[in-house]
Design an enzyme around this catalytic site. Sequence first.
Site, PDB file in Angstrom:
ATOM      1  N   SER A   1     -42.694  54.855 -30.767  1.00 40.01           N
ATOM      2  CA  SER A   1     -42.688  54.920 -29.310  1.00 40.01           C
ATOM      3  C   SER A   1     -41.242  54.969 -28.797  1.00 40.01           C
ATOM      4  O   SER A   1     -40.531  55.935 -29.072  1.00 40.01           O
ATOM      5  CB  SER A   1     -43.481  53.742 -28.744  1.00 40.01           C
ATOM      6  OG  SER A   1     -43.811  53.934 -27.396  1.00 40.01           O
ATOM      7  N   LEU A   2     -40.772  53.961 -28.071  1.00 38.95           N
ATOM      8  CA  LEU A   2     -39.354  53.895 -27.685  1.00 38.95           C
ATOM      9  C   LEU A   2     -38.466  54.146 -28.889  1.00 38.95           C
ATOM     10  O   LEU A   2     -37.491  54.904 -28.816  1.00 38.95           O
ATOM     11  CB  LEU A   2     -39.059  52.516 -27.089  1.00 38.95           C
ATOM     12  CG  LEU A   2     -37.580  52.143 -26.918  1.00 38.95           C
ATOM     13  CD1 LEU A   2     -36.943  52.959 -25.814  1.00 38.95           C
ATOM     14  CD2 LEU A   2     -37.439  50.637 -26.666  1.00 38.95           C
TER      15      LEU A   2
ATOM     16  N   ASP B   1     -45.696  58.395 -32.738  1.00 40.04           N
ATOM     17  CA  ASP B   1     -46.420  58.410 -31.475  1.00 40.04           C
ATOM     18  C   ASP B   1     -45.511  58.467 -30.251  1.00 40.04           C
ATOM     19  O   ASP B   1     -45.654  57.676 -29.314  1.00 40.04           O
ATOM     20  CB  ASP B   1     -47.400  57.233 -31.373  1.00 40.04           C
ATOM     21  CG  ASP B   1     -48.691  57.661 -30.665  1.00 40.04           C
ATOM     22  OD1 ASP B   1     -49.456  58.449 -31.254  1.00 40.04           O
ATOM     23  OD2 ASP B   1     -48.926  57.236 -29.522  1.00 40.04           O
TER      24      ASP B   1
ATOM     25  N   HIS C   1     -52.117  54.068 -30.300  1.00 44.92           N
ATOM     26  CA  HIS C   1     -50.659  54.190 -30.203  1.00 44.92           C
ATOM     27  C   HIS C   1     -49.920  53.354 -31.245  1.00 44.92           C
ATOM     28  O   HIS C   1     -48.830  53.727 -31.682  1.00 44.92           O
ATOM     29  CB  HIS C   1     -50.235  53.777 -28.791  1.00 44.92           C
ATOM     30  CG  HIS C   1     -48.771  53.838 -28.524  1.00 44.92           C
ATOM     31  ND1 HIS C   1     -48.021  54.986 -28.676  1.00 44.92           N
ATOM     32  CD2 HIS C   1     -47.904  52.871 -28.103  1.00 44.92           C
ATOM     33  CE1 HIS C   1     -46.771  54.737 -28.345  1.00 44.92           C
ATOM     34  NE2 HIS C   1     -46.666  53.462 -28.002  1.00 44.92           N
TER      35      HIS C   1
END
Length: 279
Positions: free
Chosen positions: A106-107, A130, A259
């Site tokens: 993610s980040l 993701d 996620h």
Amino acid sequence: MTHTPSITGIEDGLFRTQGADVDIAFRVRGSGPAVVLLHGTSANHAVWEPVGDELAHSATVIALDQRGHGRSDKPRMGYTAPDFADDVVAVLDALGIESAMVAGHSLGGRNAWVAAAQHPERVTGAVVVDYTPYVEASVLNALDVRVADGFRDFADTTEIAEYLRARYSAILPGAVHRRAQWGYEQNSDGRWVARADKNAMRLLIEGFRTPWDAEFRSVPTRMTHLRGAKSRIVSDDAWQKARADRAADRWVVVDEADHYIPEEHPLLVAAEIAHALGI
């Protein structure tokens, strides 16, 4: 930064840089080719523990608390992608490691490809879990609300675990425990609160609105990308746009995952990182 930071040991077997522009906490273990692991928004290094367990037999595994999170510094400003990418290089400098692969969720995935684009002499490749440059504004709006809602206080760690089990319904039981153990601390009133900084989370989510798509396209090495089939962050459209940018990369859809793939399918993620490392 004008000099090489040093490192110092801190509590719970972690280390921290000393003398960096922003000092970063991390866990390091294993030996072999280096891989830096970057967590997602509001998480911490410990979400990678099962992945690190698998990789440490044949790699040097460095899991960071990214700035604004965990036991790392939490500056008032400085939460753009290049800021996070520079922290990766600062940790490598402190450890005396010339180059490493970066894997991020993610980040952390966004930061991984920006680090690979902006520091190609130090970052040998990226595994992006993701996230893509094409996550829609509506998704980011919902993420902003969801993350802000997580800033509440708790009476004890049992209450934290109950909250986390409801919030992250598909992650493994051990992942719930790690988030509860590493993601919270007691305040002066004896209540338990998040270690992640609320202002930092707001700023870094705002930073997601810059897509960093040019950097995504410019990464000189073949990247690996993973998406959960049930992801609420990466839509089919965002995934296909990214694939069109980099058709030669490795693209993996993880069935039955949402996620939080590293905390749902850690062995699969470790295998993909090992494949990218060539180990």
